[in-house]
Every structure is written in structure tokens, then in C-alpha cells.
Design an enzyme around this catalytic site. Structure first.
Site, short mmCIF file in Angstrom:
data_model
loop_
_atom_site.label_atom_id
_atom_site.label_comp_id
_atom_site.label_asym_id
_atom_site.label_seq_id
_atom_site.Cartn_x
_atom_site.Cartn_y
_atom_site.Cartn_z
N ASP A 45 -85.58 16.68 49.60
CA ASP A 45 -84.85 15.42 49.56
C ASP A 45 -85.62 14.39 48.73
O ASP A 45 -86.84 14.49 48.58
CB ASP A 45 -84.65 14.87 50.98
CG ASP A 45 -83.76 15.77 51.82
OD1 ASP A 45 -82.88 16.44 51.24
OD2 ASP A 45 -83.94 15.80 53.06
N ARG A 184 -86.67 17.56 59.50
CA ARG A 184 -85.90 16.45 60.09
C ARG A 184 -85.39 16.82 61.48
O ARG A 184 -85.40 16.00 62.40
CB ARG A 184 -84.73 16.09 59.17
CG ARG A 184 -85.13 15.32 57.93
CD ARG A 184 -83.90 14.92 57.13
NE ARG A 184 -83.27 16.04 56.46
CZ ARG A 184 -81.98 16.13 56.18
NH1 ARG A 184 -81.16 15.17 56.55
NH2 ARG A 184 -81.50 17.18 55.54
#
Length: 305
Positions: A45, A184
Site C-alpha cells: 500500500d 492490517r
């Protein structure tokens, strides 16, 4: 019209900076190397930095051997904060002050509960597809996203530091995990276990298989001579240099006789004999099946039309 010569193949290690996509880092690397075809080993990301393994030219078909490799991440998890994307870039869904009584012992016990093979729920904001549509596209459109849990393996989690940041508690960890693990999701699950909520504050990928950041360069400074040795990508694979008369068969994906000296290795790097660099001589990656070498991935020769 004559076809263009095949681009020189090879593997490279990039250190992607924070703030750009993996695709943008790849585009910069392609421009630096003056090549058109390349692929990378798995998306980071924009929030994250760190290692991308890039394969250029026809070697992009060898990325299959890198994609499933274990990975190591250095991460900061912010306890006390919840976001919709499960990282610091998302919209805040809730926050709370972390009790001062929450210390290293409780955090360490929480982290230890994730060791081994576990079922993990991927983030709604992910590139996984739901009925052919990326999950993040559905989530951004306000649609409810239902993803299936996935089996992943956490080999090790080291607690490196705890730091108070206002009402929050930042947990700094290093995670060695299987491919497909979402850090995450690990942050979210740790927050739920501790009763504080949590989101991923920072992430850096340190290794993919046997490739580490020690071999990586910034995309803007990459040069053709920065190719990684095949021994870095395939540290346990023996090499087998074949004579010229076998090259045509090998290039065409034919099964070859396996010399007994190669043993029962899972993968074998088949090279043409010669003094040229290995990236010019690589024929492909073969698998041992009894007394045969069966092609797993074959690459065209350097300079092929």
C-alpha cells in the site's frame, strides 16, 4: 515488420518509498532500466515502504516462484484507534484512551496468541475480488463487503517497543509470516484482543523469501547491473548447465534426463553452458520427477527475436 529483440531478463530488488503505489515504483524502475515489460512480487500500500522483487523481460514468468515466499515486516500498531481501512489512512471509526496499566506482558501474551496457522479475515479495503470486483472498490462505494477467512501462518512475532502517543499506545513489532497475511488484519485483531481497538500506523517490508532490503535500491537509482544473482532468488536450487545440442529441446519445454548428482531437489536451474552472465544463459526452472527434469517455467534466450 521485424520483431524487436527480447529485453534482457533479470530480478531486481526495489525499496519502495512511502507515499507511492507499487505500480508507480515499478513504472519508475522500468524507466530507469529502459525496459517495457516487468512485474513485481506483491503489492505494498502507499502507506507502506520496503521490498519489492521485480522481474523484467521474459523473467516476469518466474515471479510465480517469488509470490508464495514467506515475508518479514516491521510494523507499528496504534492501539486505541479504529479506522475503516484498518490503517492510519482510513476514516476514524472510534478511539479511546489506552489504560496506563496495559503493558508489555499483556501485549506480548496477545501477540503470542497469533502464532502458528490461524484463520484471518482480510480487510474490506483490499485488492481481493468479490464477484469479479475489487473489494476496495465496493467498500469505497459504501457497499457491504463480505470476505471469507483465509488460513495464514505466523512463524514469529517479536515485540520490539512500546511507546505512548498521547492517549494511544504504539506497539512496534517484527512479523515473519506466510504469503497472503494481512498485517492490517493482524493489527485489528490485536486491538480486539486487548480491548482497545487498533489500526496499522506504519509498515515496512524487510524480506521476501531469501531477498532482503540489503539488496534493494530506490527505484530512481536502479541500474541494469543491479540484477540479483539467481542464488539469491533460488538459494536451495542447484544449477545444471546443459550442452548446446540440448538447448533447442530445453527452450521448447521438452523433458530432460536428470543427472543423479542433482538428487531430489524440488527445483533445478537449467543453464546453457558458457562464460556469459547467468541471465543470458538461463533456460528455465525445472522440477525433478524421478530420473526426469520437467520444465516448470522456461524463458526465451537473451536477444531472441
Amino acid at each position: 515488420m521485424a520483431k524487436q529483440a527480447m529485453e534482457a531478463g533479470g530480478f531486481y530488488a526495489l525499496d519502495k518509498p512511502v507515499g507511492i503505489t507499487s505500480q508507480r515504483a515499478l513504472t519508475i524502475a522500468k524507466r530507469q532500466l529502459g525496459i517495457k515489460k516487468a512485474g513485481h512480487s506483491g503489492t505494498l500500500d502507499p502507506l507502506a515502504s520496503g521490498l519489492l522483487v521485480v522481474a523484467v523481460g521474459s523473467w516476469s514468468r518466474l515471479l510465480a516462484f517469488v509470490l508464495g515466499a514467506d515475508k518479514v515486516y516491521y510494523a507499528t500498531v496504534r492501539c486505541g484507534l479504529r479506522t475503516d481501512t484498518l490503517d492510519i489512512t482510513g476514516a476514524v471509526e472510534g478511539f479511546q484512551a489506552v489504560p496506563s496499566t496495559l503493558g508489555a506482558e499483556a501485549v506480548q501474551a496477545g501477540l503470542a496468541s497469533f502464532l502458528g496457522t490461524i484463520d484471518q479475515l482480510p480487510p474490506a479495503f483490499s485488492a481481493l475480488k468479490v464477484n469479479g470486483v475489487r473489494a476496495y472498490a465496493l467498500a469505497r462505494a459504501g457497499e457491504e463487503v463480505t470476505l471469507a477467512q483465509r488460513s495464514v501462518t505466523i512463524y514469529a512475532i517479536d515485540l520490539l517497543d512500546l511507546a505512548r502517543s498521547g492517549p494511544f499506545l504504539d506497539v512496534v513489532i517484527r512479523v515473519h509470516c506466510s504469503s497472503g497475511t494481512y498485517i492490517r488484519s493482524l493489527a485489528r485483531d490485536l486491538g480486539e484482543l486487548l480491548g482497545t481497538g487498533a489500526t496499522l500506523y506504519a509498515l515496512r517490508r524487510e524480506s521476501i523469501g531469501s531477498v532482503t532490503l540489503a539488496s534493494a535500491k530506490d527505484p530512481t537509482s536502479l541500474e541494469p547491473d543491479d540484477r540479483l544473482p539467481l542464488s539469491v532468488i533460488f538459494p536451495d536450487a542447484p544449477s545444471y548447465a546443459i550442452e548446446r545440442e540440448l538447448l533447442t529441446q530445453a527452450r521448447n519445454g521438452h523433458v530432460l534426463a536428470c543427472p543423479p548428482a542433482l538428487g531430489d531437489g524440488k527445483e533445478v536451474l537449467v543453464l546453457a553452458q558458457g562464460a556469459e552472465p547467468e541471465y543470458q544463459r538461463l533456460v528455465g526452472v525445472y522440477g525433478v520427477q524421478g530420473d526426469k527434469l520437467v520444465p516448470l517455467r522456461v524463458v526465451p534466450p537473451e536477444g531472441a527475436k
